[in-house]
Design a protein around this motif. Structure first.
Motif, PDB file in Angstrom:
ATOM      1  N   UNK A  20       0.683  -0.628   0.149  1.00  0.00           N
ATOM      2  CA  UNK A  20       0.277   0.172   0.116  1.00  0.00           C
ATOM      3  C   UNK A  20       0.529   1.398  -0.020  1.00  0.00           C
ATOM      4  N   UNK A  21       0.403   2.419  -0.879  1.00  0.00           N
ATOM      5  CA  UNK A  21       0.816   3.893  -0.784  1.00  0.00           C
ATOM      6  C   UNK A  21      -0.168   4.621  -0.069  1.00  0.00           C
ATOM      7  N   UNK A  22      -0.353   5.111   1.147  1.00  0.00           N
ATOM      8  CA  UNK A  22      -0.733   6.025   1.587  1.00  0.00           C
ATOM      9  C   UNK A  22       0.030   7.653   1.337  1.00  0.00           C
ATOM     10  N   UNK A  23      -0.946   8.115   0.460  1.00  0.00           N
ATOM     11  CA  UNK A  23      -0.787   9.927  -0.092  1.00  0.00           C
ATOM     12  C   UNK A  23      -1.166  10.729   1.087  1.00  0.00           C
ATOM     13  N   UNK A  59      -3.215   3.622  -1.813  1.00  0.00           N
ATOM     14  CA  UNK A  59      -3.572   2.956  -2.829  1.00  0.00           C
ATOM     15  C   UNK A  59      -3.131   1.052  -2.334  1.00  0.00           C
ATOM     16  N   UNK A  60      -3.611   0.357  -2.673  1.00  0.00           N
ATOM     17  CA  UNK A  60      -3.528  -0.857  -2.800  1.00  0.00           C
ATOM     18  C   UNK A  60      -3.348  -1.906  -4.142  1.00  0.00           C
ATOM     19  N   UNK A  61      -2.434  -2.527  -3.942  1.00  0.00           N
ATOM     20  CA  UNK A  61      -2.004  -3.130  -5.306  1.00  0.00           C
ATOM     21  C   UNK A  61      -1.142  -4.054  -4.972  1.00  0.00           C
ATOM     22  N   UNK A  62      -1.606  -5.014  -5.842  1.00  0.00           N
ATOM     23  CA  UNK A  62      -0.357  -6.187  -5.623  1.00  0.00           C
ATOM     24  C   UNK A  62       1.054  -6.205  -5.580  1.00  0.00           C
TER      25      UNK A  62
END
Length: 163
Positions: A100-103, A132-135
């Motif tokens: 995950x990336x938290x902006x 954003x949660x991504x593989x």
């Protein structure tokens, strides 16, 4: 929650409630850190799981609730502060699970660039207070920031919850 499939992969986007106090706490901490391990940006990657800080309890609880809905557990997590001419070269976070990336904060138009196995690209724009949660296996990068730009994020990895 918004689910979408750029690059034929499952990406998820969430808007979180983040206070200015939480953002200032993360930014202040990062400004005091010296760069290490050949990173171009300031990061807590090799020194602290940033979501364990008491002041970020609200943020951690929101993320844990989202991860629980995906049957995931929070693993390592860190904050990063990018300034002028700083970037993050192409990398991935593992072969399984989600990352995950938290902006949190930016005055840049910078995006995170994701690549498919055939090097198709998907550019995710900076969206304040969005997760954003991504593989984890999707390669991605952040290009160098331009003059007087900055970008503050929290990133993390997950692992599957054992049944």
């Amino acid at each position: 929650m918004h689910r979408f499939d750029p690059l034929d992969q499952s990406f998820y986007e969430y808007e979180l409630e983040i206070s200015e106090q939480e953002i200032v706490q993360v930014e202040t901490m990062l400004k005091s850190i010296h760069k290490t391990n050949n990173f171009t940006m300031k990061t807590t990657f090799d020194c602290i799981n940033v979501l364990s800080l008491p002041l970020l309890k609200n943020l951690r609880e929101q993320i844990l609730k989202i991860l629980d809905s995906h049957n995931l557990l929070l693993d390592n997590n860190w904050a990063q502060l990018y300034n002028e001419d700083e970037s993050h070269p192409l990398h991935l976070h593992g072969l399984e699970g989600k990352s995950g990336i938290l902006y949190l904060k930016s005055n840049a138009t910078q995006e995170t660039i994701f690549y498919s196995p055939s090097f198709e690209t998907y550019k995710y724009p900076f969206k304040k207070n969005h997760l954003l949660l991504y593989p984890s296996h999707i390669p991605h990068e952040v290009k160098s920031l331009k003059t007087n730009e900055s970008r503050l994020i929290i990133a993390f990895n997950t692992r599957k919850r054992k049944k």
